[in-house]
Structures are given as structure tokens and as C-alpha cells.
Design a protein around this motif. Sequence first.
Motif, PDB file in Angstrom:
ATOM      1  N   LYS A 184      15.677  10.490  -7.136  1.00  0.00           N
ATOM      2  CA  LYS A 184      16.870  11.298  -6.840  1.00  0.00           C
ATOM      3  C   LYS A 184      17.594  11.685  -8.117  1.00  0.00           C
ATOM      4  CE  LYS A 184      20.923  11.494  -3.857  1.00  0.00           C
ATOM      5  NZ  LYS A 184      21.723  12.188  -4.865  1.00  0.00           N
ATOM      6  N   SER A 185      17.717  10.736  -9.055  1.00  0.00           N
ATOM      7  CA  SER A 185      18.414  11.019 -10.305  1.00  0.00           C
ATOM      8  C   SER A 185      17.698  12.110 -11.095  1.00  0.00           C
ATOM      9  CB  SER A 185      18.520   9.738 -11.139  1.00  0.00           C
ATOM     10  OG  SER A 185      19.093  10.010 -12.398  1.00  0.00           O
ATOM     11  N   ARG A 186      16.378  12.024 -11.144  1.00  0.00           N
ATOM     12  CA  ARG A 186      15.618  13.037 -11.896  1.00  0.00           C
ATOM     13  C   ARG A 186      15.725  14.401 -11.224  1.00  0.00           C
ATOM     14  NH1 ARG A 186      12.198  14.110 -15.765  1.00  0.00           N
ATOM     15  NH2 ARG A 186      10.316  15.362 -15.424  1.00  0.00           N
ATOM     16  N   ALA A 187      15.631  14.428  -9.890  1.00  0.00           N
ATOM     17  CA  ALA A 187      15.748  15.701  -9.176  1.00  0.00           C
ATOM     18  C   ALA A 187      17.139  16.303  -9.385  1.00  0.00           C
ATOM     19  CB  ALA A 187      15.467  15.496  -7.685  1.00  0.00           C
ATOM     20  N   ASP A 188      18.182  15.476  -9.280  1.00  0.00           N
ATOM     21  CA  ASP A 188      19.554  15.968  -9.478  1.00  0.00           C
ATOM     22  C   ASP A 188      19.753  16.482 -10.901  1.00  0.00           C
ATOM     23  OD1 ASP A 188      20.170  15.339  -6.893  1.00  0.00           O
ATOM     24  OD2 ASP A 188      21.178  13.452  -7.365  1.00  0.00           O
ATOM     25  N   ARG A 189      19.173  15.768 -11.862  1.00  0.00           N
ATOM     26  CA  ARG A 189      19.330  16.185 -13.266  1.00  0.00           C
ATOM     27  C   ARG A 189      18.678  17.547 -13.513  1.00  0.00           C
ATOM     28  NH1 ARG A 189      20.721  13.465 -17.781  1.00  0.00           N
ATOM     29  NH2 ARG A 189      20.074  14.360 -19.761  1.00  0.00           N
ATOM     30  N   LEU A 190      17.504  17.763 -12.941  1.00  0.00           N
ATOM     31  CA  LEU A 190      16.816  19.036 -13.141  1.00  0.00           C
ATOM     32  C   LEU A 190      17.534  20.166 -12.401  1.00  0.00           C
ATOM     33  CD1 LEU A 190      13.163  17.729 -12.933  1.00  0.00           C
ATOM     34  CD2 LEU A 190      14.208  18.857 -14.901  1.00  0.00           C
ATOM     35  N   ARG A 191      18.059  19.871 -11.203  1.00  0.00           N
ATOM     36  CA  ARG A 191      18.840  20.898 -10.495  1.00  0.00           C
ATOM     37  C   ARG A 191      20.040  21.333 -11.333  1.00  0.00           C
ATOM     38  NH1 ARG A 191      18.680  17.075  -6.221  1.00  0.00           N
ATOM     39  NH2 ARG A 191      16.875  17.359  -4.868  1.00  0.00           N
ATOM     40  N   LEU A 192      20.711  20.355 -11.930  1.00  0.00           N
ATOM     41  CA  LEU A 192      21.871  20.675 -12.763  1.00  0.00           C
ATOM     42  C   LEU A 192      21.458  21.518 -13.964  1.00  0.00           C
ATOM     43  CD1 LEU A 192      24.825  20.422 -13.513  1.00  0.00           C
ATOM     44  CD2 LEU A 192      24.321  18.211 -14.558  1.00  0.00           C
ATOM     45  N   ALA A 204       0.835  -1.209   0.000  1.00  0.00           N
ATOM     46  CA  ALA A 204       0.000   0.000   0.000  1.00  0.00           C
ATOM     47  C   ALA A 204       0.862   1.249   0.000  1.00  0.00           C
ATOM     48  CB  ALA A 204      -0.928  -0.015   1.213  1.00  0.00           C
ATOM     49  N   ALA A 205       1.943   1.237   0.811  1.00  0.00           N
ATOM     50  CA  ALA A 205       2.846   2.394   0.840  1.00  0.00           C
ATOM     51  C   ALA A 205       3.542   2.564  -0.500  1.00  0.00           C
ATOM     52  CB  ALA A 205       3.871   2.225   1.961  1.00  0.00           C
ATOM     53  N   LEU A 206       3.984   1.448  -1.086  1.00  0.00           N
ATOM     54  CA  LEU A 206       4.622   1.510  -2.403  1.00  0.00           C
ATOM     55  C   LEU A 206       3.650   2.011  -3.460  1.00  0.00           C
ATOM     56  CD1 LEU A 206       6.844  -1.705  -2.595  1.00  0.00           C
ATOM     57  CD2 LEU A 206       7.607   0.652  -2.829  1.00  0.00           C
ATOM     58  N   ALA A 207       2.385   1.604  -3.350  1.00  0.00           N
ATOM     59  CA  ALA A 207       1.392   2.033  -4.331  1.00  0.00           C
ATOM     60  C   ALA A 207       1.223   3.547  -4.302  1.00  0.00           C
ATOM     61  CB  ALA A 207       0.053   1.347  -4.056  1.00  0.00           C
ATOM     62  N   LEU A 208       1.244   4.132  -3.080  1.00  0.00           N
ATOM     63  CA  LEU A 208       1.151   5.596  -2.980  1.00  0.00           C
ATOM     64  C   LEU A 208       2.328   6.264  -3.667  1.00  0.00           C
ATOM     65  CD1 LEU A 208      -0.029   6.103   0.715  1.00  0.00           C
ATOM     66  CD2 LEU A 208      -1.357   6.536  -1.353  1.00  0.00           C
ATOM     67  N   LEU A 209       3.517   5.719  -3.441  1.00  0.00           N
ATOM     68  CA  LEU A 209       4.716   6.294  -4.047  1.00  0.00           C
ATOM     69  C   LEU A 209       4.692   6.134  -5.560  1.00  0.00           C
ATOM     70  CD1 LEU A 209       7.542   7.554  -3.774  1.00  0.00           C
ATOM     71  CD2 LEU A 209       8.456   5.253  -3.516  1.00  0.00           C
ATOM     72  N   LEU A 210       4.370   4.926  -6.038  1.00  0.00           N
ATOM     73  CA  LEU A 210       4.399   4.676  -7.479  1.00  0.00           C
ATOM     74  C   LEU A 210       3.302   5.434  -8.207  1.00  0.00           C
ATOM     75  CD1 LEU A 210       5.222   0.858  -7.524  1.00  0.00           C
ATOM     76  CD2 LEU A 210       6.756   2.802  -7.799  1.00  0.00           C
ATOM     77  N   THR A 211       2.224   5.761  -7.498  1.00  0.00           N
ATOM     78  CA  THR A 211       1.196   6.605  -8.107  1.00  0.00           C
ATOM     79  C   THR A 211       1.759   7.982  -8.430  1.00  0.00           C
ATOM     80  OG1 THR A 211      -0.576   5.454  -6.932  1.00  0.00           O
ATOM     81  CG2 THR A 211      -1.070   7.662  -7.755  1.00  0.00           C
ATOM     82  N   ASP A 212       2.622   8.484  -7.516  1.00  0.00           N
ATOM     83  CA  ASP A 212       3.269   9.780  -7.777  1.00  0.00           C
ATOM     84  C   ASP A 212       4.293   9.668  -8.907  1.00  0.00           C
ATOM     85  OD1 ASP A 212       1.790  10.953  -5.820  1.00  0.00           O
ATOM     86  OD2 ASP A 212       3.320  10.767  -4.264  1.00  0.00           O
ATOM     87  N   ARG A 239       9.956  12.729  -1.283  1.00  0.00           N
ATOM     88  CA  ARG A 239      10.438  14.116  -1.231  1.00  0.00           C
ATOM     89  C   ARG A 239      11.242  14.461  -2.485  1.00  0.00           C
ATOM     90  NH1 ARG A 239      12.484  13.839   3.359  1.00  0.00           N
ATOM     91  NH2 ARG A 239      10.780  14.793   4.532  1.00  0.00           N
ATOM     92  N   ASP A 240      12.152  13.550  -2.889  1.00  0.00           N
ATOM     93  CA  ASP A 240      12.928  13.791  -4.112  1.00  0.00           C
ATOM     94  C   ASP A 240      12.011  13.876  -5.331  1.00  0.00           C
ATOM     95  OD1 ASP A 240      15.428  13.956  -2.976  1.00  0.00           O
ATOM     96  OD2 ASP A 240      15.816  11.812  -3.120  1.00  0.00           O
ATOM     97  N   LEU A 241      11.023  13.007  -5.371  1.00  0.00           N
ATOM     98  CA  LEU A 241      10.098  13.013  -6.505  1.00  0.00           C
ATOM     99  C   LEU A 241       9.268  14.285  -6.532  1.00  0.00           C
ATOM    100  CD1 LEU A 241       9.067  11.336  -8.891  1.00  0.00           C
ATOM    101  CD2 LEU A 241       7.297  10.442  -7.387  1.00  0.00           C
TER     102      LEU A 241
END
Length: 389
Positions: free
Chosen positions: A176-184, A119-127, A235-237
Amino acid sequence: MRMTRLARLRRSLEELFPERHLYLRSGGVMKAFVLTPSKQMAMAGVVAGGALWMGVCTAAMLVNLLSASATDREIAQLKAQSERYVADRQARLDSALARLNATSGANADLAANIEKRHAALALLLTDVKGAPGAAEALTPAINKALAGDSANPVRRVEMVRLGQEQLLDAADSFAKSRADRLRLAFRMAGLTPSAFVPKSGALGGPLIESKDPRALAAVLDVDEDFAVRIQRAARDLSEARALADAAESLPLGQPTTGANRSSGFGVRFDPFTRRPAFHSGLDFAGGRATPIHATGPGVVSFTGVRSGYGNTIEIDHGRGLKTRYAHLASIGVQRGQRIAIGQRIGAMGSTGRSTGTHLHYEVWVNGRAQNPGRFLKAGEYVFQGDEGG
């Protein structure tokens, strides 16, 4: 010759051990003893033999002590390794026995725990769903999580839990990778990423509203470590989503295609005065009527003729960003019109202070001209990342 050598040796020994007289007085009586060379040599031989024997015995004792010490250390190491191995095997055996003994009562608890994690994973993967590159990043982990086909029920449960861990790791790494890429990308454009992200308390989302991981663990009814990892990935997402939304409003697109850059940003020799002068944009040389496109979404804030620029279009992209397209042959938009990225807004020309057909393109941030090349480079980085996943 041989006799001569023996004689020399005899003389040497006699010189080394000359005849000595020893006098001892005891009870008023004087006694004399004569130590001949032969007696002295015999005594020296006895002393040397004793010293040699003591040396050999001492060396033998040292060797035995050293070898015994090394052997003792090796035995101690082997004993320690054996004890660790036995302890590890015993721990595994005890764990296995405990699982087997508790199977009847623990299966329901394990199933409930797995369902709560799901259920917790489903919330995350929905995002995560719908984010560029998410499918490519998570599909291998999902397939691996579904690949367990063991007939052993306990083993199948363990594989499901392992699959959950791997899927969470993949989602966390992707976020994290997507957040880091956009920050760069924002830094490449000369912008501060944090200025385009809401404060931490305003990121939103059910997984990151709680600042206390223990509270989130209680809400999700999962262990705290799993809740912390879920929260970190969320949070990263969330930050990546905020940056991606902001990036969609930035002028990161190409203003024209099939044209070559003919002049850069910064100080150059003015083509009319032949003196150094500041050039506030980029020039793209091309054929007359080459289509000009908006580099980002926004609202047209100006259309018309500006001194030196000729026919000009200016687009307000919000957040203090503005783009200018000059020396146009024609203008295809009106002031106040909402524009989408890539939309055709005019045609290349040579109006105003121009030596030939080209586009003069500028980017302004809070009233200051910036190097448009940085925005174009950041755009290429973002769009290539989205296409490649």
C-alpha cells in the motif's frame, strides 16, 4: 447594663407573644381561656423543637439513602467487574482445556492450516520479491517470525501463526505504501495515475483474478479473512508494479548535472524584446559542451535545427509524452534510435535564439507543453523512495 438587655428581651417577647384570650362555646356554655406570654412561648418552643427534630430526622434519612445508593452502585460495579473477570478467566481456561483435550487430533489440522497459509504467503511474497525497498520492509517481520524458540509445542504453533499475521501485515503495508507513493509521484507530475494502470480486471496474477474473496479462500484453502488480506495486498502490489513500470517510461530524470536553472516555466520577460512572453520550458545554464542526458527511455523522433531552438533533439516516450532539448552545441543521436534513461544525447551550447550557453528543456503531454519542474520533482521523489526503501 445586663438588666437593661434582659428587660428589652422581655419586652420584645411580650410584644411577640401578647396576652391572648380564647373563648369557646359548647352546649350554650361560654368558656374563656387566657394565653399568657409564658404559655405561648412554651407552646412555640414545643413546636420549634418538634420541627427541628423532624428536620434532623429527615436529613439523616436522606443522607442514609444517598450513601446507600452510592454504596449500592459501587457494589454493583465491583460485582460486574468481578463477573467479567471470572467469565474471562473461565473462557481462557475453557479454551486452554479445549486445546489440550483436542491436541492429539488437532495438531495435524493446525499444521495443515499453517502450511496452507504459508503457501498463500509464498505466492504473495514471490510477487513482492525484487520490488525496491521490499527487503528492508519485510526483513524485520521475517526475522521476528523465525525468532520463536518456545519449548511448548502449542506455544510454538501460536507463535508461527502470529508470525504469519505479522508478515502479512508488513507485506500489505509495504504494498500500500509503495502504491500510494507512486500515485503521489504521478500527481506531482500533473498526471492521472489511473490512466497508467490497466483496468481492475486486467491487473492479472493468481491472487487477484477472483473477485469473490470466498472463491479465493476456497482456492487457497484458507480462512476468508486471511484470503481477503492476501488479495488486498496483492492488488496494491499489482497496482504499484503497474505504476512503477509506467514510471520507468516517464521523463523523470535530470537532463543535465552541475548546471543551474536560469529561467523557469511560464510568463517571463523575453531577453530579446524585454516584453512579457510565455516560456515553454526550463533553462539550465552551464559550460559549453556540458553533457545532456535523456530524462527517460524512448525513441528519438527528431534531430536537427528548429526555428528559434537551434540544434534540437526530440524524444518520444510513448503515452503522448515527448521531451525537447534545444540550443545544443552538438547532437549525439540519430532519428529512430532507441534511447535509455540517462543516456548522453548531446552537448550544451548556444545555438538558435539564445543569449548564452544553456539548455532549453521542454516536456510535452498530448501536444501541450507542461511544466518540466513538476516532472523533475516527481522524479526526485520516486528515485529517493527507491533508494531509501
